[in-house]
Design an enzyme around this catalytic site. Structure first.
Site, mmCIF file in Angstrom:
data_model
loop_
_atom_site.group_PDB
_atom_site.id
_atom_site.type_symbol
_atom_site.label_atom_id
_atom_site.label_comp_id
_atom_site.label_asym_id
_atom_site.label_seq_id
_atom_site.Cartn_x
_atom_site.Cartn_y
_atom_site.Cartn_z
ATOM 1 N N LYS A 14 0.898 21.169 -7.098
ATOM 2 C CA LYS A 14 0.587 22.184 -6.083
ATOM 3 C C LYS A 14 -0.880 22.613 -6.173
ATOM 4 O O LYS A 14 -1.586 22.688 -5.177
ATOM 5 C CB LYS A 14 1.487 23.420 -6.244
ATOM 6 C CG LYS A 14 2.982 23.122 -6.182
ATOM 7 C CD LYS A 14 3.824 24.403 -6.213
ATOM 8 C CE LYS A 14 3.740 25.189 -7.498
ATOM 9 N NZ LYS A 14 4.348 24.522 -8.659
ATOM 10 N N ARG A 88 8.479 32.687 -5.290
ATOM 11 C CA ARG A 88 9.334 32.004 -6.255
ATOM 12 C C ARG A 88 10.752 32.566 -6.259
ATOM 13 O O ARG A 88 11.596 32.061 -7.005
ATOM 14 C CB ARG A 88 8.755 32.168 -7.656
ATOM 15 C CG ARG A 88 7.865 31.003 -8.120
ATOM 16 C CD ARG A 88 7.293 31.410 -9.460
ATOM 17 N NE ARG A 88 6.914 30.371 -10.352
ATOM 18 C CZ ARG A 88 5.662 29.938 -10.519
ATOM 19 N NH1 ARG A 88 4.687 30.393 -9.777
ATOM 20 N NH2 ARG A 88 5.398 29.048 -11.442
ATOM 21 N N ARG A 127 -2.042 18.158 -19.366
ATOM 22 C CA ARG A 127 -2.892 18.789 -18.353
ATOM 23 C C ARG A 127 -3.988 19.685 -18.939
ATOM 24 O O ARG A 127 -3.750 20.414 -19.888
ATOM 25 C CB ARG A 127 -1.951 19.624 -17.476
ATOM 26 C CG ARG A 127 -2.581 20.344 -16.354
ATOM 27 C CD ARG A 127 -1.550 20.685 -15.338
ATOM 28 N NE ARG A 127 -0.775 21.879 -15.670
ATOM 29 C CZ ARG A 127 0.034 22.476 -14.793
ATOM 30 N NH1 ARG A 127 0.190 21.980 -13.586
ATOM 31 N NH2 ARG A 127 0.703 23.551 -15.136
ATOM 32 N N ARG A 161 -3.428 25.394 -20.759
ATOM 33 C CA ARG A 161 -2.622 26.603 -20.598
ATOM 34 C C ARG A 161 -1.680 26.797 -21.771
ATOM 35 O O ARG A 161 -1.085 25.839 -22.254
ATOM 36 C CB ARG A 161 -1.813 26.495 -19.294
ATOM 37 C CG ARG A 161 -2.656 26.748 -18.080
ATOM 38 C CD ARG A 161 -1.909 26.462 -16.813
ATOM 39 N NE ARG A 161 -0.561 27.031 -16.765
ATOM 40 C CZ ARG A 161 0.155 27.101 -15.658
ATOM 41 N NH1 ARG A 161 -0.359 26.670 -14.523
ATOM 42 N NH2 ARG A 161 1.372 27.594 -15.674
ATOM 43 N N ARG A 172 10.509 27.128 -17.749
ATOM 44 C CA ARG A 172 9.939 27.210 -16.399
ATOM 45 C C ARG A 172 10.768 26.389 -15.417
ATOM 46 O O ARG A 172 10.964 26.791 -14.262
ATOM 47 C CB ARG A 172 8.475 26.742 -16.411
ATOM 48 C CG ARG A 172 7.544 27.801 -17.009
ATOM 49 C CD ARG A 172 6.282 27.200 -17.598
ATOM 50 N NE ARG A 172 5.334 26.717 -16.613
ATOM 51 C CZ ARG A 172 4.358 25.834 -16.892
ATOM 52 N NH1 ARG A 172 4.242 25.336 -18.117
ATOM 53 N NH2 ARG A 172 3.535 25.477 -15.962
HETATM 54 P P1 AMP Z 1 1.987 28.915 -12.347
HETATM 55 O O1 AMP Z 1 0.544 28.840 -12.664
HETATM 56 O O2 AMP Z 1 2.261 29.035 -10.879
HETATM 57 O O3 AMP Z 1 2.793 27.823 -12.996
HETATM 58 O O4 AMP Z 1 2.511 30.294 -12.992
HETATM 59 C C1 AMP Z 1 2.438 30.543 -14.376
HETATM 60 C C2 AMP Z 1 3.388 31.680 -14.765
HETATM 61 O O5 AMP Z 1 3.010 32.885 -14.076
HETATM 62 C C3 AMP Z 1 4.849 31.466 -14.396
HETATM 63 O O6 AMP Z 1 5.546 30.703 -15.368
HETATM 64 C C4 AMP Z 1 5.343 32.910 -14.314
HETATM 65 O O7 AMP Z 1 5.508 33.472 -15.612
HETATM 66 C C5 AMP Z 1 4.167 33.604 -13.661
HETATM 67 N N1 AMP Z 1 4.223 33.564 -12.189
HETATM 68 C C6 AMP Z 1 3.354 32.940 -11.347
HETATM 69 N N2 AMP Z 1 3.697 33.116 -10.071
HETATM 70 C C7 AMP Z 1 4.829 33.860 -10.081
HETATM 71 C C8 AMP Z 1 5.690 34.365 -9.057
HETATM 72 N N3 AMP Z 1 5.457 34.117 -7.752
HETATM 73 N N4 AMP Z 1 6.768 35.100 -9.446
HETATM 74 C C9 AMP Z 1 7.012 35.368 -10.742
HETATM 75 N N5 AMP Z 1 6.256 34.903 -11.765
HETATM 76 C C10 AMP Z 1 5.170 34.167 -11.434
#
Ligand code: AMP
Length: 216
Positions: A14, A88, A127, A161, A172
């Protein structure tokens, strides 16, 4: 101009595709994950509260991420917004619809990026990104041309990360299947869903997304 959601599990690509769309179409990427990581780095109260939740691979509360998105939507984007990692949950999806409607805007497409779970583990564990410009790399499939130096901006600030490890990834994925994958049905029922094969080569995925956007 189009407002779109990139929907898919962690590692589906994404962020990579959102960056392409920003460069090619002048769209603005809104990644709640990036916003939350920024809040952590700058040490805000909210950043501290969400740190452990994120490292475990769980979702932070709907209120927090809806608040973050609401703030960003205050500043219009001529090319449209790319929602990356948001919504989400169904509650977030409803909130996004309401927020856009309150600005006289709508969602133009939801693009499901389909991958299989085995591929995700391989993608995520290798990554890394440039801490300066956000370019995304991978140990095996897309290393920097010169080790440790960003191809795009020349920075040596490479970052991995904290949640890109197998344990967090399992959590996740679980969160994705339990709370986020129902959005596929939700947007399908609204007639807004398109699906692309996100296992294809990066350029081919980009072309498939472009096709959806050009129809939107
Ligand atoms: P991402 O970079 O999108 O993979 O997000 C990393 C982490 O941030 C996720 O595993 C969640 O802990 C938190 N997070 C990001 N976006 C959301 C969302 N829309 N709702 C809830 N938690 C989020």
């Amino acid at each position: 101009m189009a407002n779109i959601i990139l929907l898919g599990p962690p590692g589906a690509g994404k962020g990579t595709q959102a960056k392409r769309l920003e460069a090619e179409r002048g769209m603005v990427q809104l990644s709640t994950g990036d916003m939350l990581r920024e809040a952590r780095t700058s040490g805000t109260g909210m950043g501290k509260r969400v740190a452990a939740v994120m490292d475990r691979g769980e979702l932070v509360t709907d209120e927090i991420v809806i608040g973050l998105i609401a703030e960003k939507l205050e500043k219009p984007a001529a090319g449209g917004f790319i929602f990356d990692g948001f919504p989400r949950t169904l509650k977030q999806a409803d909130a996004l619809g309401d927020l856009l409607a309150s600005k006289g805007q709508a969602l133009d497409a939801v693009i499901e990026m389909q991958v299989d779970d085995a591929a995700l583990v391989a993608r995520i564990t290798g990554r890394y990104t440039c801490g300066n410009c956000g370019a995304v790399y991978h140990d095996v499939t897309k290393p920097t041309k010169v080790p440790g130096i960003c191809d795009v901006c020349g920075s040596t600030d490479m970052k991995r990360r904290a949640d890109d490890n197998e344990d967090s990834l399992k959590q996740r994925l679980m969160e994705y299947y339990k709370k986020t994958s129902p959005l596929i049905g939700y947007y399908y029922a609204k007639g807004q869903l398109s699906t692309v094969d996100a296992l294809a080569e990066m350029g081919a995925v980009g072309a498939a997304i472009a096709k959806v956007l050009d129809k939107a």
